[in-house]
Scaffold this active site. Structure first.
Site, mmCIF file in Angstrom:
data_model
loop_
_atom_site.group_PDB
_atom_site.id
_atom_site.type_symbol
_atom_site.label_atom_id
_atom_site.label_comp_id
_atom_site.label_asym_id
_atom_site.label_seq_id
_atom_site.Cartn_x
_atom_site.Cartn_y
_atom_site.Cartn_z
ATOM 1 C CB ILE A 139 -11.120 66.412 -31.071
ATOM 2 C CG1 ILE A 139 -10.872 68.560 -30.860
ATOM 3 C CG2 ILE A 139 -10.435 65.868 -29.786
ATOM 4 C CD1 ILE A 139 -9.035 68.319 -31.232
ATOM 5 C CB SER B 202 -15.852 75.002 -30.517
ATOM 6 O OG SER B 202 -15.389 74.755 -31.880
ATOM 7 C CB VAL C 83 -23.402 72.209 -15.825
ATOM 8 C CG1 VAL C 83 -22.293 70.938 -15.746
ATOM 9 C CG2 VAL C 83 -23.558 71.901 -17.241
ATOM 10 C CE1 TYR D 47 -20.715 72.296 -29.788
ATOM 11 C CE2 TYR D 47 -19.558 73.535 -30.987
ATOM 12 C CZ TYR D 47 -20.122 72.147 -30.554
ATOM 13 O OH TYR D 47 -18.258 71.737 -29.867
ATOM 14 C CB ALA D 48 -22.158 78.717 -34.174
ATOM 15 C CB ALA D 49 -25.395 81.350 -30.914
HETATM 16 P P1 NAD Z 1 -18.949 63.784 -24.819
HETATM 17 O O1 NAD Z 1 -19.954 64.298 -25.913
HETATM 18 O O2 NAD Z 1 -17.936 62.857 -26.197
HETATM 19 O O3 NAD Z 1 -18.626 64.797 -23.362
HETATM 20 C C1 NAD Z 1 -19.250 65.062 -23.290
HETATM 21 C C2 NAD Z 1 -19.486 64.874 -21.686
HETATM 22 O O4 NAD Z 1 -19.976 65.992 -21.200
HETATM 23 C C3 NAD Z 1 -20.331 63.974 -20.784
HETATM 24 O O5 NAD Z 1 -19.519 63.002 -20.136
HETATM 25 C C4 NAD Z 1 -21.948 64.195 -20.552
HETATM 26 O O6 NAD Z 1 -22.426 63.430 -19.980
HETATM 27 C C5 NAD Z 1 -21.390 65.324 -20.436
HETATM 28 N N1 NAD Z 1 -22.251 66.655 -20.386
HETATM 29 C C6 NAD Z 1 -23.507 66.749 -21.324
HETATM 30 N N2 NAD Z 1 -24.144 67.815 -20.453
HETATM 31 C C7 NAD Z 1 -24.049 67.798 -19.330
HETATM 32 C C8 NAD Z 1 -24.687 68.451 -18.593
HETATM 33 N N3 NAD Z 1 -25.602 69.480 -18.604
HETATM 34 N N4 NAD Z 1 -24.698 68.279 -17.358
HETATM 35 C C9 NAD Z 1 -23.286 67.378 -16.762
HETATM 36 N N5 NAD Z 1 -22.019 66.536 -17.768
HETATM 37 C C10 NAD Z 1 -22.492 66.909 -18.934
HETATM 38 O O7 NAD Z 1 -18.189 65.774 -26.136
HETATM 39 P P2 NAD Z 1 -16.326 66.069 -26.132
HETATM 40 O O8 NAD Z 1 -15.472 65.683 -27.901
HETATM 41 O O9 NAD Z 1 -15.243 65.010 -25.250
HETATM 42 O O10 NAD Z 1 -16.247 67.363 -26.290
HETATM 43 C C11 NAD Z 1 -15.416 67.834 -24.207
HETATM 44 C C12 NAD Z 1 -15.793 69.840 -25.086
HETATM 45 O O11 NAD Z 1 -15.044 69.983 -26.009
HETATM 46 C C13 NAD Z 1 -18.140 70.047 -25.354
HETATM 47 O O12 NAD Z 1 -18.406 71.684 -24.659
HETATM 48 C C14 NAD Z 1 -17.365 69.955 -26.735
HETATM 49 O O13 NAD Z 1 -18.459 70.840 -27.629
HETATM 50 C C15 NAD Z 1 -15.723 70.633 -26.610
HETATM 51 N N6 NAD Z 1 -15.314 70.318 -28.060
HETATM 52 C C16 NAD Z 1 -15.415 69.163 -28.903
HETATM 53 C C17 NAD Z 1 -14.133 69.042 -29.839
HETATM 54 C C18 NAD Z 1 -14.651 67.755 -30.577
HETATM 55 O O14 NAD Z 1 -14.213 67.961 -31.908
HETATM 56 N N7 NAD Z 1 -14.638 66.555 -30.004
HETATM 57 C C19 NAD Z 1 -14.743 70.095 -30.020
HETATM 58 C C20 NAD Z 1 -14.673 71.369 -30.401
HETATM 59 C C21 NAD Z 1 -15.248 71.520 -29.274
#
Ligand code: NAD
Length: 246
Positions: A187, A141, A63, A154-156
């Site tokens: 999560i 987040s 992306v 990340y926060a920014a």
């Molecule tokens: P994860 O790391 O388990 O999964 C992220 C997915 O995104 C992976 O499959 C990875 O291959 C894909 N990805 C990463 N960079 C990419 C790129 N450049 N192009 C295409 N795909 C890409 O993460 P998650 O915990 O499932 O988090 C998903 C979203 O939720 C994120 O945006 C994260 O910031 C947000 N989030 C997660 C939490 C948490 O506690 N897990 C909390 C708040 C927000």
């Protein structure tokens, strides 16, 4: 809840695992949508699409590549039909304290978590504006709202995503395109599995409901926002964190 997205096309980024996988599953199996499962990890995208018996196709995308996003949107629309729902979920962390935070760590996180959402929204809204219909959900987040030590980048990026969401919501409301954000707390996914035990315990102690969230907890709210049940909601940030931030 019956999301009633029957036959509508939904595109979910970063859907190869974790929260994105749960969102893709909810939109397809709970909503009847045809889901484009996008990930830079193509194997995982294909696996998730195959697991979702209810109708999905895997696509490879990084992306951070604007030209590739345009091409991928065209491919999804050719294969599945006009995109009605976009979920910007792909996200990464590159944690470090400010004094040690490198420009590379800053740029990587801002590119994936923020710039990519601008690129995908620009690409899919061309068609949505013509059709006067669309729903976009950006996964931010709670860290973007309250900050976190060691996560300035990340926060920014996540705070920026909230500003982006609200601005685009204002721009596109007259075209019947709703744009909202979901802010998960802590999560259980691969992203948080990397946290040291001490940090996990400290975070868990702050959760009013006394448990970590599941990807499905987040996916249920995304499904709601994508559905007609949320037809009068735009420009909002829905926090899904078990009462961690109040
Ligand atoms: P994860 O790391 O388990 O999964 C992220 C997915 O995104 C992976 O499959 C990875 O291959 C894909 N990805 C990463 N960079 C990419 C790129 N450049 N192009 C295409 N795909 C890409 O993460 P998650 O915990 O499932 O988090 C998903 C979203 O939720 C994120 O945006 C994260 O910031 C947000 N989030 C997660 C939490 C948490 O506690 N897990 C909390 C708040 C927000």
């Amino acid at each position: 809840m019956n999301l009633d997205l029957d036959g509508k096309v939904a595109m979910v980024t970063g859907a190869g695992r974790g929260i994105g996988k749960a969102i893709a599953t909810e939109l397809a199996c709970g909503g009847g949508a045809k889901v484009a499962v996008l990930d830079r990890d193509y194997e995982h995208a294909l696996e998730v699409a195959a697991d979702i018996a209810c109708g999905a196709k895997g696509f490879r995308i990084d992306v951070v590549d604007g030209a590739a996003i345009d091409a991928c949107v065209a491919e999804v629309e050719k294969d599945l039909g006009p995109i009605e729902v976009l979920v910007n979920n792909a996200g990464i962390t590159r944690d470090n304290l400010l004094a040690r935070l490198t420009e590379e760590q800053w740029d990587q996180v801002l590119d994936v978590n923020l710039k990519a959402a601008y690129l995908t929204m620009k690409a899919v809204t061309r068609g949505m504006m013509k059709r006067r219909s669309g729903r976009i959900i950006n996964i931010t987040s709670v860290v973007g709202m309250i900050g976190n030590k060691g996560q300035a980048n990340y926060a920014a990026s996540k705070a920026g995503l909230i500003g982006l969401t609200k601005s685009v919501a204002r721009e596109l409301a007259s075209r019947n395109i709703r744009v909202n954000a979901v802010a998960p707390g802590f999560i259980e996914t691969d992203m948080t599995a990397r946290l040291p035990a001490e940090a996990r315990e400290a975070l868990s102690a702050q959760i009013a409901l006394g448990r970590l969230g599941t990807p499905e907890d987040v996916a249920a709210v995304v499904g709601f926002l994508a559905s007609d049940a949320a037809s009068y909601i735009t420009g909002q940030v829905i926090v899904v964190d078990g009462g961690m931030v109040m």
